[in-house]
Design an enzyme around this catalytic site. Sequence first.
Site, PDB file in Angstrom:
ATOM      1  N   ASP A  90       0.878  -1.173   0.000  1.00 46.36           N
ATOM      2  CA  ASP A  90       0.000   0.000   0.000  1.00 46.36           C
ATOM      3  C   ASP A  90       0.920   1.229   0.000  1.00 46.36           C
ATOM      4  O   ASP A  90       2.116   1.126   0.293  1.00 46.36           O
ATOM      5  CB  ASP A  90      -0.866  -0.041   1.275  1.00 46.36           C
ATOM      6  CG  ASP A  90      -1.555   1.264   1.565  1.00 46.36           C
ATOM      7  OD1 ASP A  90      -2.264   1.762   0.675  1.00 46.36           O
ATOM      8  OD2 ASP A  90      -1.373   1.806   2.672  1.00 46.36           O
ATOM      9  N   ASP A 126      -0.215   5.190   0.835  1.00 48.42           N
ATOM     10  CA  ASP A 126      -0.473   6.235   1.843  1.00 48.42           C
ATOM     11  C   ASP A 126      -0.649   5.633   3.228  1.00 48.42           C
ATOM     12  O   ASP A 126      -1.512   4.797   3.445  1.00 48.42           O
ATOM     13  CB  ASP A 126      -1.719   7.033   1.438  1.00 48.42           C
ATOM     14  CG  ASP A 126      -1.484   7.783   0.133  1.00 48.42           C
ATOM     15  OD1 ASP A 126      -2.270   7.575  -0.822  1.00 48.42           O
ATOM     16  OD2 ASP A 126      -0.511   8.534   0.039  1.00 48.42           O
TER      17      ASP A 126
HETATM   18  C1  XBP Z   1      -5.169   6.378   0.511  1.00 48.54           C
HETATM   19  C2  XBP Z   1      -6.366   7.006  -0.088  1.00 48.54           C
HETATM   20  C3  XBP Z   1      -6.191   8.050  -1.153  1.00 48.54           C
HETATM   21  C4  XBP Z   1      -5.487   9.275  -0.566  1.00 48.54           C
HETATM   22  C5  XBP Z   1      -5.740  10.503  -1.403  1.00 48.54           C
HETATM   23  O1  XBP Z   1      -4.725   5.440  -0.437  1.00 48.54           O
HETATM   24  O2  XBP Z   1      -7.474   6.622   0.253  1.00 48.54           O
HETATM   25  O3  XBP Z   1      -7.479   8.416  -1.598  1.00 48.54           O
HETATM   26  O4  XBP Z   1      -6.037   9.551   0.721  1.00 48.54           O
HETATM   27  O5  XBP Z   1      -5.261  10.281  -2.720  1.00 48.54           O
HETATM   28  P1  XBP Z   1      -3.872   4.109  -0.008  1.00 48.54           P
HETATM   29  P2  XBP Z   1      -6.200  10.689  -3.964  1.00 48.54           P
HETATM   30  O6  XBP Z   1      -3.810   4.030   1.518  1.00 48.54           O
HETATM   31  O7  XBP Z   1      -4.635   2.949  -0.626  1.00 48.54           O
HETATM   32  O8  XBP Z   1      -2.509   4.322  -0.602  1.00 48.54           O
HETATM   33  O9  XBP Z   1      -6.750  12.066  -3.689  1.00 48.54           O
HETATM   34  O10 XBP Z   1      -5.303  10.636  -5.171  1.00 48.54           O
HETATM   35  O11 XBP Z   1      -7.268   9.621  -3.981  1.00 48.54           O
HETATM   36 MG    MG Z   2      -3.011   3.262   3.229  1.00 45.17          MG
END
Ligand code: XBP
Ligand code: MG
Length: 259
Positions: A8, A10
Amino acid sequence: MLRALIWDVDGTLAETEHEGHRVAFNEAFADEGLPWHWDEAVYRELLAVTGGKERLRAWWQRVDPSRAGAPETAERIARLHAGKTRRYVERMAAGGIGLRPGVQRLLLQAREAGLRQAIATTTTPDNVDALLVATLGGAAGPGAGLFECIGAGDVVPHKKPAPDIYHWVLQRLGLRADECLAIEDSAPGVAAARAAGLAVLVTRSRYTAGAALPPVLADLDHLGEAHLPAQGTAAGQPWQGIVTPEQLRAWCAAAVAAA
Ligand code: XBP
Ligand code: MG
Protein backbone atom coordinates in the site's frame (compact mmCIF):
# COMPACT_ATOMS: atom_id res chain seq x y z
CA MET A 1 5.59 -20.14 -0.66
CA LEU A 2 5.94 -16.35 -0.37
CA ARG A 3 6.84 -14.93 -3.76
CA ALA A 4 5.81 -11.27 -3.66
CA LEU A 5 5.12 -8.29 -1.42
CA ILE A 6 2.27 -5.97 -2.43
CA TRP A 7 2.66 -2.54 -0.83
CA ASP A 8 0.00 0.00 0.00
CA VAL A 9 1.19 3.63 -0.35
CA ASP A 10 -0.47 6.24 1.84
CA GLY A 11 0.20 5.56 5.49
CA THR A 12 2.33 2.51 4.66
CA LEU A 13 5.26 3.65 2.49
CA ALA A 14 5.09 7.13 4.03
CA GLU A 15 2.96 9.30 6.32
CA THR A 16 1.48 11.16 3.36
CA GLU A 17 -2.04 11.85 4.60
CA HIS A 18 -1.59 14.57 7.24
CA GLU A 19 1.09 16.80 5.71
CA GLY A 20 0.57 15.70 2.10
CA HIS A 21 -2.96 14.94 0.95
CA ARG A 22 -4.78 16.87 3.69
CA VAL A 23 -2.76 20.04 3.04
CA ALA A 24 -3.14 19.65 -0.74
CA PHE A 25 -6.93 19.41 -0.37
CA ASN A 26 -6.93 22.61 1.73
CA GLU A 27 -4.72 24.41 -0.81
CA ALA A 28 -7.07 23.31 -3.61
CA PHE A 29 -10.06 24.69 -1.68
CA ALA A 30 -8.27 28.04 -1.30
CA ASP A 31 -7.31 28.02 -5.00
CA GLU A 32 -11.02 27.62 -5.85
CA GLY A 33 -12.08 30.30 -3.34
CA LEU A 34 -13.95 27.75 -1.20
CA PRO A 35 -14.18 28.54 2.54
CA TRP A 36 -13.39 24.99 3.55
CA HIS A 37 -10.56 23.70 5.74
CA TRP A 38 -10.02 20.07 6.73
CA ASP A 39 -8.32 19.89 10.14
CA GLU A 40 -7.02 16.64 11.61
CA ALA A 41 -10.33 15.69 13.25
CA VAL A 42 -12.39 16.21 10.09
CA TYR A 43 -9.81 14.50 7.89
CA ARG A 44 -9.68 11.50 10.21
CA GLU A 45 -13.45 11.08 9.73
CA LEU A 46 -13.24 11.59 5.96
CA LEU A 47 -10.50 8.98 5.58
CA ALA A 48 -13.21 6.38 6.06
CA VAL A 49 -13.95 7.17 2.40
CA THR A 50 -11.11 6.07 0.16
CA GLY A 51 -10.30 7.97 -3.01
CA GLY A 52 -9.95 11.74 -3.11
CA LYS A 53 -12.86 12.34 -5.49
CA GLU A 54 -15.10 10.04 -3.45
CA ARG A 55 -13.95 11.83 -0.29
CA LEU A 56 -14.84 15.22 -1.81
CA ARG A 57 -18.29 13.89 -2.78
CA ALA A 58 -18.87 12.66 0.79
CA TRP A 59 -17.86 16.13 2.08
CA TRP A 60 -20.19 17.89 -0.42
CA GLN A 61 -23.03 15.64 0.78
CA ARG A 62 -22.31 16.88 4.32
CA VAL A 63 -21.99 20.61 3.62
CA ASP A 64 -24.32 21.11 0.63
CA PRO A 65 -26.61 18.04 0.28
CA SER A 66 -29.04 19.81 -2.05
CA ARG A 67 -26.35 20.14 -4.77
CA ALA A 68 -24.14 17.15 -3.97
CA GLY A 69 -25.65 15.07 -6.77
CA ALA A 70 -25.88 17.84 -9.37
CA PRO A 71 -23.99 17.40 -12.70
CA GLU A 72 -22.08 20.65 -12.17
CA THR A 73 -20.92 19.38 -8.78
CA ALA A 74 -19.36 16.31 -10.37
CA GLU A 75 -17.45 18.59 -12.76
CA ARG A 76 -16.38 20.84 -9.89
CA ILE A 77 -15.16 17.84 -7.90
CA ALA A 78 -13.13 16.61 -10.87
CA ARG A 79 -11.56 20.08 -11.26
CA LEU A 80 -10.92 20.40 -7.54
CA HIS A 81 -9.30 16.98 -7.41
CA ALA A 82 -7.05 17.72 -10.38
CA GLY A 83 -5.92 20.88 -8.61
CA LYS A 84 -5.36 18.98 -5.39
CA THR A 85 -3.23 16.41 -7.24
CA ARG A 86 -1.11 19.23 -8.72
CA ARG A 87 -0.65 20.67 -5.24
CA TYR A 88 0.23 17.23 -3.82
CA VAL A 89 2.80 16.53 -6.53
CA GLU A 90 4.36 19.97 -5.85
CA ARG A 91 4.58 19.15 -2.12
CA MET A 92 6.25 15.81 -2.83
CA ALA A 93 8.79 17.50 -5.12
CA ALA A 94 9.55 20.05 -2.39
CA GLY A 95 10.57 17.15 -0.11
CA GLY A 96 9.88 16.89 3.60
CA ILE A 97 7.96 13.58 3.60
CA GLY A 98 10.26 10.56 3.88
CA LEU A 99 9.64 6.81 3.87
CA ARG A 100 8.50 5.29 7.17
CA PRO A 101 10.96 3.37 9.38
CA GLY A 102 12.17 0.15 7.77
CA VAL A 103 10.45 0.72 4.41
CA GLN A 104 13.53 1.42 2.25
CA ARG A 105 15.51 -1.25 4.09
CA LEU A 106 12.83 -3.93 3.55
CA LEU A 107 12.22 -2.90 -0.06
CA LEU A 108 15.90 -3.40 -0.90
CA GLN A 109 16.32 -6.54 1.26
CA ALA A 110 13.22 -8.08 -0.31
CA ARG A 111 14.66 -7.52 -3.80
CA GLU A 112 17.96 -9.07 -2.67
CA ALA A 113 16.02 -12.04 -1.25
CA GLY A 114 14.32 -12.63 -4.61
CA LEU A 115 10.87 -11.41 -3.59
CA ARG A 116 8.90 -9.69 -6.34
CA GLN A 117 7.22 -6.38 -5.39
CA ALA A 118 4.24 -4.34 -6.52
CA ILE A 119 2.00 -1.50 -5.35
CA ALA A 120 -1.76 -1.61 -4.74
CA THR A 121 -3.09 1.81 -3.79
CA THR A 122 -6.23 3.92 -3.91
CA THR A 123 -4.30 7.11 -4.59
CA THR A 124 -3.79 8.71 -8.01
CA PRO A 125 -0.85 7.34 -10.10
CA ASP A 126 0.79 10.80 -10.34
CA ASN A 127 0.95 10.86 -6.54
CA VAL A 128 2.70 7.49 -6.43
CA ASP A 129 5.28 8.59 -9.01
CA ALA A 130 5.91 11.84 -7.12
CA LEU A 131 6.42 10.03 -3.80
CA LEU A 132 8.71 7.37 -5.30
CA VAL A 133 10.89 9.96 -7.08
CA ALA A 134 11.07 12.15 -3.97
CA THR A 135 12.01 9.27 -1.64
CA LEU A 136 13.74 6.64 -3.80
CA GLY A 137 15.01 8.72 -6.71
CA GLY A 138 13.91 8.29 -10.31
CA ALA A 139 15.29 5.83 -12.86
CA ALA A 140 18.81 6.40 -11.52
CA GLY A 141 17.90 6.05 -7.85
CA PRO A 142 18.01 3.05 -5.48
CA GLY A 143 14.33 2.47 -6.11
CA ALA A 144 14.65 1.98 -9.86
CA GLY A 145 12.87 -1.17 -10.97
CA LEU A 146 11.72 -2.06 -7.45
CA PHE A 147 8.05 -2.45 -8.35
CA GLU A 148 7.03 -4.74 -11.22
CA CYS A 149 3.64 -3.05 -11.42
CA ILE A 150 1.77 -0.21 -9.81
CA GLY A 151 -1.98 -0.57 -9.36
CA ALA A 152 -3.32 2.88 -8.47
CA GLY A 153 -6.49 4.99 -8.37
CA ASP A 154 -9.08 4.66 -11.12
CA VAL A 155 -7.56 1.64 -12.90
CA VAL A 156 -10.29 -0.34 -11.16
CA PRO A 157 -14.00 0.51 -10.81
CA HIS A 158 -14.17 -0.01 -7.05
CA LYS A 159 -11.56 1.30 -4.59
CA LYS A 160 -10.56 -0.27 -1.26
CA PRO A 161 -12.18 -1.88 0.77
CA ALA A 162 -13.18 -3.61 -2.46
CA PRO A 163 -10.55 -6.19 -3.50
CA ASP A 164 -10.38 -4.93 -7.10
CA ILE A 165 -6.95 -3.29 -6.92
CA TYR A 166 -5.40 -6.42 -5.38
CA HIS A 167 -7.00 -8.61 -8.07
CA TRP A 168 -5.62 -6.19 -10.69
CA VAL A 169 -2.08 -6.53 -9.28
CA LEU A 170 -2.26 -10.33 -8.80
CA GLN A 171 -3.37 -10.72 -12.39
CA ARG A 172 -0.41 -8.69 -13.67
CA LEU A 173 2.04 -10.50 -11.43
CA GLY A 174 0.62 -13.84 -12.55
CA LEU A 175 0.59 -14.98 -8.93
CA ARG A 176 -2.01 -16.49 -6.60
CA ALA A 177 -3.14 -14.63 -3.49
CA ASP A 178 -1.54 -17.27 -1.25
CA GLU A 179 1.85 -16.54 -2.82
CA CYS A 180 1.73 -12.87 -1.83
CA LEU A 181 1.72 -10.73 1.31
CA ALA A 182 -0.01 -7.33 1.51
CA ILE A 183 1.52 -4.56 3.62
CA GLU A 184 -1.17 -2.09 4.69
CA ASP A 185 -1.97 0.57 7.33
CA SER A 186 -5.76 1.00 7.38
CA ALA A 187 -9.03 -0.87 7.84
CA PRO A 188 -10.15 -0.35 4.20
CA GLY A 189 -6.75 -1.58 3.01
CA VAL A 190 -6.80 -4.66 5.24
CA ALA A 191 -10.37 -5.42 4.14
CA ALA A 192 -9.41 -5.15 0.46
CA ALA A 193 -6.38 -7.43 0.79
CA ARG A 194 -8.24 -10.02 2.88
CA ALA A 195 -11.17 -10.02 0.45
CA ALA A 196 -8.66 -10.81 -2.31
CA GLY A 197 -7.36 -13.73 -0.21
CA LEU A 198 -4.00 -12.26 0.82
CA ALA A 199 -2.32 -12.47 4.20
CA VAL A 200 -1.73 -8.98 5.59
CA LEU A 201 1.02 -7.29 7.61
CA VAL A 202 -0.20 -4.03 9.19
CA THR A 203 2.02 -1.07 10.06
CA ARG A 204 -0.33 1.37 11.78
CA SER A 205 -0.05 5.04 10.83
CA ARG A 206 -0.96 8.42 12.34
CA TYR A 207 -4.62 8.10 11.36
CA THR A 208 -5.01 4.36 11.95
CA ALA A 209 -3.19 3.81 15.27
CA GLY A 210 -6.36 3.00 17.19
CA ALA A 211 -8.41 1.45 14.41
CA ALA A 212 -10.27 -1.82 15.03
CA LEU A 213 -8.81 -4.42 12.64
CA PRO A 214 -9.59 -8.07 11.93
CA PRO A 215 -6.92 -10.70 12.69
CA VAL A 216 -3.82 -10.21 10.50
CA LEU A 217 -0.43 -11.93 10.18
CA ALA A 218 1.23 -9.17 12.25
CA ASP A 219 0.02 -5.82 13.58
CA LEU A 220 2.95 -3.45 14.21
CA ASP A 221 3.75 0.23 14.72
CA HIS A 222 6.25 0.14 11.81
CA LEU A 223 8.74 -2.21 10.07
CA GLY A 224 11.63 -1.55 12.46
CA GLU A 225 15.24 -0.45 12.10
CA ALA A 226 18.33 -1.61 14.02
CA HIS A 227 18.10 1.43 16.31
CA LEU A 228 14.29 1.38 16.41
CA PRO A 229 12.72 -2.08 16.85
CA ALA A 230 9.09 -2.46 15.78
CA GLN A 231 6.51 -3.31 18.42
CA GLY A 232 3.17 -5.09 18.17
CA THR A 233 1.72 -8.55 17.82
CA ALA A 234 2.36 -11.42 15.43
CA ALA A 235 0.08 -14.46 15.25
CA GLY A 236 -1.70 -12.94 18.25
CA GLN A 237 1.42 -12.91 20.45
CA PRO A 238 3.51 -9.86 21.55
CA TRP A 239 6.43 -9.29 19.16
CA GLN A 240 9.19 -6.78 18.75
CA GLY A 241 12.08 -6.62 16.34
CA ILE A 242 12.97 -5.81 12.75
CA VAL A 243 10.77 -7.07 9.92
CA THR A 244 13.06 -8.85 7.41
CA PRO A 245 12.27 -11.05 4.38
CA GLU A 246 13.24 -14.08 6.51
CA GLN A 247 10.82 -13.00 9.24
CA LEU A 248 8.03 -12.55 6.68
CA ARG A 249 8.70 -16.00 5.23
CA ALA A 250 8.62 -17.51 8.73
CA TRP A 251 5.32 -15.83 9.58
CA CYS A 252 3.76 -16.94 6.29
CA ALA A 253 4.99 -20.53 6.72
CA ALA A 254 3.67 -20.66 10.30
CA ALA A 255 0.29 -19.34 9.14
CA VAL A 256 0.07 -22.03 6.45
CA ALA A 257 1.07 -24.74 8.95
CA ALA A 258 -1.56 -23.53 11.41
CA ALA A 259 -4.32 -23.40 8.77
C1 XBP B 1 -5.17 6.38 0.51
C2 XBP B 1 -6.37 7.01 -0.09
C3 XBP B 1 -6.19 8.05 -1.15
C4 XBP B 1 -5.49 9.28 -0.57
C5 XBP B 1 -5.74 10.50 -1.40
O1 XBP B 1 -4.72 5.44 -0.44
O2 XBP B 1 -7.47 6.62 0.25
O3 XBP B 1 -7.48 8.42 -1.60
O4 XBP B 1 -6.04 9.55 0.72
O5 XBP B 1 -5.26 10.28 -2.72
P1 XBP B 1 -3.87 4.11 -0.01
P2 XBP B 1 -6.20 10.69 -3.96
O6 XBP B 1 -3.81 4.03 1.52
O7 XBP B 1 -4.63 2.95 -0.63
O8 XBP B 1 -2.51 4.32 -0.60
O9 XBP B 1 -6.75 12.07 -3.69
O10 XBP B 1 -5.30 10.64 -5.17
O11 XBP B 1 -7.27 9.62 -3.98
MG1 MG C 1 -3.01 3.26 3.23
